[in-house]
Write a protein that holds these residues in place. Structure first.
Motif, PDB file in Angstrom:
ATOM      1  N   THR A  58      43.910  36.232  30.061  1.00 29.26           N
ATOM      2  CA  THR A  58      43.693  36.123  31.500  1.00 29.26           C
ATOM      3  C   THR A  58      42.332  35.493  31.796  1.00 29.26           C
ATOM      4  O   THR A  58      41.395  35.600  30.995  1.00 29.26           O
ATOM      5  N   ASN A  59      42.251  34.851  32.935  1.00 32.12           N
ATOM      6  CA  ASN A  59      40.992  34.310  33.441  1.00 32.12           C
ATOM      7  C   ASN A  59      40.792  34.811  34.858  1.00 32.12           C
ATOM      8  O   ASN A  59      41.750  34.885  35.625  1.00 32.12           O
ATOM      9  N   TYR A  60      39.559  35.134  35.180  1.00 31.84           N
ATOM     10  CA  TYR A  60      39.239  35.616  36.518  1.00 31.84           C
ATOM     11  C   TYR A  60      38.025  34.875  37.065  1.00 31.84           C
ATOM     12  O   TYR A  60      37.109  34.518  36.328  1.00 31.84           O
ATOM     13  N   ALA A  61      38.020  34.679  38.372  1.00 28.59           N
ATOM     14  CA  ALA A  61      36.813  34.202  39.025  1.00 28.59           C
ATOM     15  C   ALA A  61      35.733  35.264  38.875  1.00 28.59           C
ATOM     16  O   ALA A  61      36.027  36.464  38.900  1.00 28.59           O
ATOM     17  N   GLU A  62      34.497  34.822  38.729  1.00 26.44           N
ATOM     18  CA  GLU A  62      33.403  35.778  38.543  1.00 26.44           C
ATOM     19  C   GLU A  62      33.338  36.782  39.686  1.00 26.44           C
ATOM     20  O   GLU A  62      33.021  37.950  39.475  1.00 26.44           O
ATOM     21  N   SER A  63      33.644  36.317  40.878  1.00 29.14           N
ATOM     22  CA  SER A  63      33.502  37.160  42.061  1.00 29.14           C
ATOM     23  C   SER A  63      34.504  38.309  42.112  1.00 29.14           C
ATOM     24  O   SER A  63      34.321  39.247  42.893  1.00 29.14           O
ATOM     25  N   VAL A  64      35.559  38.253  41.295  1.00 29.12           N
ATOM     26  CA  VAL A  64      36.579  39.309  41.349  1.00 29.12           C
ATOM     27  C   VAL A  64      36.683  40.095  40.050  1.00 29.12           C
ATOM     28  O   VAL A  64      37.450  41.068  39.977  1.00 29.12           O
ATOM     29  N   LYS A  65      35.931  39.710  39.050  1.00 29.72           N
ATOM     30  CA  LYS A  65      36.001  40.410  37.760  1.00 29.72           C
ATOM     31  C   LYS A  65      35.666  41.880  37.941  1.00 29.72           C
ATOM     32  O   LYS A  65      34.704  42.239  38.623  1.00 29.72           O
ATOM     33  N   GLY A  66      36.486  42.722  37.326  1.00 28.69           N
ATOM     34  CA  GLY A  66      36.283  44.155  37.421  1.00 28.69           C
ATOM     35  C   GLY A  66      36.923  44.790  38.644  1.00 28.69           C
ATOM     36  O   GLY A  66      36.995  46.014  38.744  1.00 28.69           O
ATOM     37  N   ARG A  67      37.377  43.965  39.578  1.00 27.00           N
ATOM     38  CA  ARG A  67      38.015  44.488  40.795  1.00 27.00           C
ATOM     39  C   ARG A  67      39.489  44.099  40.889  1.00 27.00           C
ATOM     40  O   ARG A  67      40.304  44.864  41.411  1.00 27.00           O
ATOM     41  N   PHE A  68      39.825  42.914  40.422  1.00 26.35           N
ATOM     42  CA  PHE A  68      41.201  42.411  40.511  1.00 26.35           C
ATOM     43  C   PHE A  68      41.838  42.398  39.126  1.00 26.35           C
ATOM     44  O   PHE A  68      41.166  42.155  38.118  1.00 26.35           O
ATOM     45  N   THR A  69      43.145  42.623  39.105  1.00 23.38           N
ATOM     46  CA  THR A  69      43.891  42.577  37.846  1.00 23.38           C
ATOM     47  C   THR A  69      45.188  41.816  38.047  1.00 23.38           C
ATOM     48  O   THR A  69      45.963  42.149  38.960  1.00 23.38           O
ATOM     49  N   ILE A  70      45.428  40.827  37.208  1.00 24.11           N
ATOM     50  CA  ILE A  70      46.678  40.075  37.255  1.00 24.11           C
ATOM     51  C   ILE A  70      47.611  40.609  36.177  1.00 24.11           C
ATOM     52  O   ILE A  70      47.168  40.946  35.070  1.00 24.11           O
ATOM     53  N   SER A  71      48.887  40.712  36.527  1.00 25.34           N
ATOM     54  CA  SER A  71      49.865  41.192  35.565  1.00 25.34           C
ATOM     55  C   SER A  71      51.210  40.538  35.847  1.00 25.34           C
ATOM     56  O   SER A  71      51.401  39.894  36.884  1.00 25.34           O
ATOM     57  N   LYS A  76      61.436  40.117  35.566  1.00 23.08           N
ATOM     58  CA  LYS A  76      61.702  39.688  36.935  1.00 23.08           C
ATOM     59  C   LYS A  76      61.032  38.366  37.270  1.00 23.08           C
ATOM     60  O   LYS A  76      61.126  37.902  38.413  1.00 23.08           O
ATOM     61  N   ASN A  77      60.340  37.755  36.307  1.00 22.27           N
ATOM     62  CA  ASN A  77      59.597  36.522  36.574  1.00 22.27           C
ATOM     63  C   ASN A  77      58.700  36.700  37.792  1.00 22.27           C
ATOM     64  O   ASN A  77      58.633  35.843  38.685  1.00 22.27           O
ATOM     65  N   THR A  78      58.038  37.833  37.817  1.00 23.17           N
ATOM     66  CA  THR A  78      57.177  38.198  38.940  1.00 23.17           C
ATOM     67  C   THR A  78      55.754  38.392  38.447  1.00 23.17           C
ATOM     68  O   THR A  78      55.536  38.996  37.396  1.00 23.17           O
ATOM     69  N   VAL A  79      54.813  37.890  39.229  1.00 19.76           N
ATOM     70  CA  VAL A  79      53.404  38.078  38.905  1.00 19.76           C
ATOM     71  C   VAL A  79      52.752  38.877  40.029  1.00 19.76           C
ATOM     72  O   VAL A  79      53.106  38.721  41.206  1.00 19.76           O
ATOM     73  N   TYR A  80      51.834  39.743  39.650  1.00 20.29           N
ATOM     74  CA  TYR A  80      51.173  40.637  40.600  1.00 20.29           C
ATOM     75  C   TYR A  80      49.661  40.404  40.577  1.00 20.29           C
ATOM     76  O   TYR A  80      49.105  39.953  39.584  1.00 20.29           O
ATOM     77  N   LEU A  81      49.036  40.751  41.670  1.00 20.89           N
ATOM     78  CA  LEU A  81      47.577  40.774  41.732  1.00 20.89           C
ATOM     79  C   LEU A  81      47.168  42.084  42.391  1.00 20.89           C
ATOM     80  O   LEU A  81      47.369  42.271  43.587  1.00 20.89           O
ATOM     81  N   GLN A  82      46.640  42.978  41.578  1.00 19.62           N
ATOM     82  CA  GLN A  82      46.113  44.236  42.100  1.00 19.62           C
ATOM     83  C   GLN A  82      44.667  44.010  42.494  1.00 19.62           C
ATOM     84  O   GLN A  82      43.851  43.614  41.660  1.00 19.62           O
ATOM     85  N   MET A  83      44.373  44.254  43.757  1.00 24.34           N
ATOM     86  CA  MET A  83      43.033  44.000  44.284  1.00 24.34           C
ATOM     87  C   MET A  83      42.427  45.318  44.741  1.00 24.34           C
ATOM     88  O   MET A  83      42.942  45.960  45.665  1.00 24.34           O
ATOM     89  N   ASN A  84      41.358  45.725  44.089  1.00 21.90           N
ATOM     90  CA  ASN A  84      40.658  46.956  44.425  1.00 21.90           C
ATOM     91  C   ASN A  84      39.251  46.648  44.919  1.00 21.90           C
ATOM     92  O   ASN A  84      38.734  45.552  44.700  1.00 21.90           O
ATOM     93  N   SER A  85      38.658  47.628  45.557  1.00 19.89           N
ATOM     94  CA  SER A  85      37.283  47.482  46.061  1.00 19.89           C
ATOM     95  C   SER A  85      37.117  46.178  46.837  1.00 19.89           C
ATOM     96  O   SER A  85      36.171  45.407  46.619  1.00 19.89           O
ATOM     97  N   LEU A  86      38.026  45.962  47.742  1.00 20.84           N
ATOM     98  CA  LEU A  86      38.027  44.700  48.489  1.00 20.84           C
ATOM     99  C   LEU A  86      36.789  44.577  49.367  1.00 20.84           C
ATOM    100  O   LEU A  86      36.284  45.575  49.907  1.00 20.84           O
TER     101      LEU A  86
END
Length: 117
Positions: A58-71, A76-86
């Motif tokens: 995975t790769n993340y923008a620096e601004s979201v590292k530690g807060r967002f998670t892609i899975s 289901k050919n589905t991708v998710y983005l869990q966004m915490n501490s928005l």
């Protein structure tokens, strides 16, 4: 016909969480990457998070590292983005992208995420 259907955006207070989903259908090519981008008013579209299908890295923008998670849900050919501490600066339209070997690259319609302070 390739379709990417996004859901999960909305209005949330700073410190809150949201989970974005992107369901892909009609895929006729080998997927290399699945990712999320965002575009705030007056700014260029930027990569938020990307999942490399081969190897699962995975790769993340620096601004979201530690807060967002892609899975991904392979079945289901589905991708998710869990966004915490928005944060208010996360406010943007979020776009899903699914790409294979050039020129196969497809975008979702976008979903608005608004974070109030």
């Amino acid at each position: 016909q390739v379709q990417l259907v996004e859901s999960g955006g909305g209005l949330v207070q700073a410190g809150g969480s949201l989970r974005l989903s992107c369901a892909a259908s009609g895929i006729f090519f080998t997927i290399h990457t699945m990712g999320w981008y965002r575009q705030a008013p007056g700014k260029q579209r930027e990569l938020v998070a990307q999942l490399l299908i081969s190897g699962g890295s995975t790769n993340y923008a620096e601004s979201v590292k530690g807060r967002f998670t892609i899975s991904r849900d392979n079945t289901k050919n589905t991708v998710y983005l869990q966004m915490n501490s928005l944060k208010p600066e996360d406010t943007a339209v979020y776009y899903c992208n699914v790409a294979g070997r050039s020129p196969f690259s497809y975008w979702g319609q976008g979903t608005q995420v608004t974070v109030s302070s």
